[in-house]
Design an enzyme around this catalytic site. Structure first.
Site, PDB file in Angstrom:
ATOM      1  N   HIS A 178     105.897  23.137 101.649  1.00 30.85           N
ATOM      2  CA  HIS A 178     105.426  23.899 100.471  1.00 30.85           C
ATOM      3  C   HIS A 178     106.473  24.073  99.549  1.00 30.85           C
ATOM      4  O   HIS A 178     106.939  25.315  98.827  1.00 30.85           O
ATOM      5  CB  HIS A 178     104.979  25.389 100.907  1.00 30.85           C
ATOM      6  CG  HIS A 178     104.124  26.080 100.049  1.00 30.85           C
ATOM      7  ND1 HIS A 178     102.860  26.933 100.931  1.00 30.85           N
ATOM      8  CD2 HIS A 178     103.660  26.155  98.936  1.00 30.85           C
ATOM      9  CE1 HIS A 178     102.215  27.261  99.884  1.00 30.85           C
ATOM     10  NE2 HIS A 178     102.562  27.049  98.639  1.00 30.85           N
ATOM     11  N   ARG A 185      96.122  24.381  99.969  1.00 25.05           N
ATOM     12  CA  ARG A 185      96.458  25.759 100.970  1.00 25.05           C
ATOM     13  C   ARG A 185      95.978  24.950 102.411  1.00 25.05           C
ATOM     14  O   ARG A 185      95.072  24.283 102.490  1.00 25.05           O
ATOM     15  CB  ARG A 185      95.461  26.697 100.941  1.00 25.05           C
ATOM     16  CG  ARG A 185      95.867  27.735  99.910  1.00 25.05           C
ATOM     17  CD  ARG A 185      97.335  28.471 100.156  1.00 25.05           C
ATOM     18  NE  ARG A 185      97.749  29.351  99.271  1.00 25.05           N
ATOM     19  CZ  ARG A 185      98.613  29.177  98.345  1.00 25.05           C
ATOM     20  NH1 ARG A 185      99.217  27.812  98.096  1.00 25.05           N
ATOM     21  NH2 ARG A 185      98.926  30.051  97.297  1.00 25.05           N
ATOM     22  N   GLU A 194     101.452  27.556 108.494  1.00 29.01           N
ATOM     23  CA  GLU A 194     102.841  27.231 108.172  1.00 29.01           C
ATOM     24  C   GLU A 194     103.490  28.688 108.150  1.00 29.01           C
ATOM     25  O   GLU A 194     104.795  28.532 108.009  1.00 29.01           O
ATOM     26  CB  GLU A 194     102.652  26.946 106.449  1.00 29.01           C
ATOM     27  CG  GLU A 194     102.117  27.623 105.556  1.00 29.01           C
ATOM     28  CD  GLU A 194     102.028  27.164 104.233  1.00 29.01           C
ATOM     29  OE1 GLU A 194     101.705  25.949 103.988  1.00 29.01           O
ATOM     30  OE2 GLU A 194     102.509  27.986 103.446  1.00 29.01           O
TER      31      GLU A 194
HETATM   32  P1  NAD Z   1      92.684  26.721  89.271  1.00 26.21           P
HETATM   33  O1  NAD Z   1      91.993  28.083  89.441  1.00 26.21           O
HETATM   34  O2  NAD Z   1      93.247  26.388  88.030  1.00 26.21           O
HETATM   35  O3  NAD Z   1      91.700  25.561  89.793  1.00 26.21           O
HETATM   36  C1  NAD Z   1      90.948  25.637  91.028  1.00 26.21           C
HETATM   37  C2  NAD Z   1      89.717  24.700  90.786  1.00 26.21           C
HETATM   38  O4  NAD Z   1      89.061  24.730  91.949  1.00 26.21           O
HETATM   39  C3  NAD Z   1      88.868  25.382  89.594  1.00 26.21           C
HETATM   40  O5  NAD Z   1      88.426  24.577  88.646  1.00 26.21           O
HETATM   41  C4  NAD Z   1      87.580  25.872  90.391  1.00 26.21           C
HETATM   42  O6  NAD Z   1      86.276  25.987  89.796  1.00 26.21           O
HETATM   43  C5  NAD Z   1      87.629  24.835  91.550  1.00 26.21           C
HETATM   44  N1  NAD Z   1      86.793  25.349  92.658  1.00 26.21           N
HETATM   45  C6  NAD Z   1      86.713  26.562  93.177  1.00 26.21           C
HETATM   46  N2  NAD Z   1      85.983  26.614  94.462  1.00 26.21           N
HETATM   47  C7  NAD Z   1      85.802  25.140  94.358  1.00 26.21           C
HETATM   48  C8  NAD Z   1      84.949  24.558  95.693  1.00 26.21           C
HETATM   49  N3  NAD Z   1      84.283  25.319  96.547  1.00 26.21           N
HETATM   50  N4  NAD Z   1      84.667  23.217  95.548  1.00 26.21           N
HETATM   51  C9  NAD Z   1      85.610  22.615  94.621  1.00 26.21           C
HETATM   52  N5  NAD Z   1      86.055  23.102  93.372  1.00 26.21           N
HETATM   53  C10 NAD Z   1      86.071  24.332  93.577  1.00 26.21           C
HETATM   54  O7  NAD Z   1      93.940  26.763  90.393  1.00 26.21           O
HETATM   55  P2  NAD Z   1      95.211  25.603  90.369  1.00 26.21           P
HETATM   56  O8  NAD Z   1      96.231  26.444  89.414  1.00 26.21           O
HETATM   57  O9  NAD Z   1      94.769  24.457  89.886  1.00 26.21           O
HETATM   58  O10 NAD Z   1      95.630  25.647  91.794  1.00 26.21           O
HETATM   59  C11 NAD Z   1      95.077  25.067  92.913  1.00 26.21           C
HETATM   60  C12 NAD Z   1      95.444  25.355  94.163  1.00 26.21           C
HETATM   61  O11 NAD Z   1      96.721  24.993  94.187  1.00 26.21           O
HETATM   62  C13 NAD Z   1      95.730  27.022  94.320  1.00 26.21           C
HETATM   63  O12 NAD Z   1      94.353  27.773  94.834  1.00 26.21           O
HETATM   64  C14 NAD Z   1      96.802  27.123  95.200  1.00 26.21           C
HETATM   65  O13 NAD Z   1      96.146  27.364  96.550  1.00 26.21           O
HETATM   66  C15 NAD Z   1      97.479  25.925  95.264  1.00 26.21           C
HETATM   67  N6  NAD Z   1      98.796  25.984  94.990  1.00 26.21           N
HETATM   68  C16 NAD Z   1      99.665  25.115  95.625  1.00 26.21           C
HETATM   69  C17 NAD Z   1     101.148  25.351  95.184  1.00 26.21           C
HETATM   70  C18 NAD Z   1     102.244  24.543  96.061  1.00 26.21           C
HETATM   71  O14 NAD Z   1     103.298  25.027  95.986  1.00 26.21           O
HETATM   72  N7  NAD Z   1     101.739  23.648  96.872  1.00 26.21           N
HETATM   73  C19 NAD Z   1     101.584  26.086  94.146  1.00 26.21           C
HETATM   74  C20 NAD Z   1     100.378  26.533  93.532  1.00 26.21           C
HETATM   75  C21 NAD Z   1      99.089  26.482  93.627  1.00 26.21           C
END
Ligand code: NAD
Length: 333
Positions: free
Chosen positions: A295, A234, A263
């Site tokens: 994105h 994000r 964005e």
């Molecule tokens: P997820 O929930 O499976 O994993 C997120 C991880 O971050 C978890 O393991 C959690 O414990 C950890 N976390 C939470 N707070 C934290 C902190 N303060 N410091 C370090 N780690 C922390 O999520 P995911 O499916 O792996 O997605 C990750 C991110 O990717 C989403 O939050 C979303 O913003 C982004 N995303 C982007 C796209 C894109 O098209 N670019 C698509 C999907 C998701």
């Protein structure tokens, strides 16, 4: 159930219409973004389906709660653009798509890393222009270098796997370390160590009040000179102004972004004939070592099929009064 889709694109219509053959909801697509000013476009629908840049703040939710809407369905995983406390207080249920293809985003992340390193985006234009010089295209071997992954959930874990297979030492920081990651050699360390020891840093944690501007001036100062920084999570995880200063001083050697703080004013639109007013974004584009995609990490056919199916299934479960899975239902922590 009657559903209105905000911020809808041609590909949303295509994939949702196909999947809806199995669910038979009454669906309507509009291009407008959902904000407090567009709630009046709702015409008797019980569910709104929204995406990453719709603005579902308290004001919007209050208006939704006074309309026919009872459910907000996010066709994405992240839920930083909705005020969950307000939704809960107002009795609106919120669902999301917890996982649709972590491979899509992880593979795009690696694509940014590889393209930046070997400057594929520059080489492509050069060769088309009859310029076969290699000056300025020098890369490095990822093998033997160190990558620091912040957030080893579904996406971060796959990035860790791929980069580990490429011979990198993988360091990680997560509030909840993953046994699976440790199983293939990922070393969990403090965030300080990630900043200090990594040649490449990739962000895969959610955006929340704790992680906003996780990468700011102070964090960047701790990083190795010439670090490669990748953000496909994000935009607000990075302080864009601090990043620009670090690009100017060459502290950051490579920047790969699929997301950007502001964005919502830019991405998912064709602005090629417009004058872009965002000077910070335009400054980022001037650096030869910055690669930005708009994105598109999620944008694979597999992901779109899964997004459509999970969203329409959750809406059906809601309308049938069934319990929704914990990871689909978004509620106050
Ligand atoms: P997820 O929930 O499976 O994993 C997120 C991880 O971050 C978890 O393991 C959690 O414990 C950890 N976390 C939470 N707070 C934290 C902190 N303060 N410091 C370090 N780690 C922390 O999520 P995911 O499916 O792996 O997605 C990750 C991110 O990717 C989403 O939050 C979303 O913003 C982004 N995303 C982007 C796209 C894109 O098209 N670019 C698509 C999907 C998701």
């Amino acid at each position: 159930m009657k559903i209105i889709f905000f911020s809808s694109k041609r590909y949303d219509e295509e994939y949702f219409a196909l999947s809806n053959k199995n669910y038979k909801h009454d669906i309507r697509f509009i291009e407008s973004k959902l904000t407090c000013d567009t709630v009046n476009l709702i015409n008797g629908e019980s569910a709104v389906c929204v995406f990453v840049n719709d603005i579902i703040d308290r004001k919007t939710l209050l208006l939704l709660s006074k309309s026919t809407v009872r459910l907000v369905a996010l066709r994405c995983a992240g839920f930083n653009n909705i005020d969950i406390n307000a939704a809960n207080e107002l009795g609106l249920k919120v669902v999301r798509v917890p996982a649709y293809s972590p491979y899509a985003v992880a593979e795009h992340t690696v694509c940014l890393m590889l393209s930046l390193n070997r400057k594929i985006y520059r080489a492509y234009n050069r060769v088309r222009d009859g310029n076969f010089s290699l000056d300025g295209l020098l890369g490095f071997d990822f093998s033997g270098k160190t990558i620091g992954i912040i957030g080893t959930g579904k996406i971060g874990l796959i990035v860790a796997r791929i980069m580990s297979a490429m011979g990198m030492r993988v360091l990680a920081y997560d509030l909840a370390p993953s046994q699976e990651c440790m199983g293939f050699g990922v070393e969990y360390v403090s965030i300080e160590q990630i900043f200090r020891a990594s040649n490449v840093i990739s962000l895969h944690c959610p955006l929340n009040s704790e992680t906003r501007h996780l990468v700011d001036k102070e964090a960047i100062e701790k990083m190795r000179d010439g670090v490669m920084l990748i953000n496909t999570s994000r935009g607000e995880l990075l302080d864009s102004c601090a990043v620009i200063n670090a690009l100017k001083s060459k502290k950051i050697g490579y920047l790969g972004l699929d997301v950007y703080e502001q964005e919502s004013e830019l991405f998912f639109k064709d602005l090629s004939s417009e004058i872009i007013q965002d000077d910070i974004f335009e400054r980022l584009l001037t650096f030869p070592n910055v690669l930005i995609t708009a994105h598109q990490g999620f944008f694979t056919a597999n992901a779109l099929e899964n997004i459509a199916d999970t969203t329409l299934k959750s809406i059906k479960q809601f309308s049938d009064g069934l319990d929704l899975p914990d990871d689909v239902l978004v509620s106050t922590p």
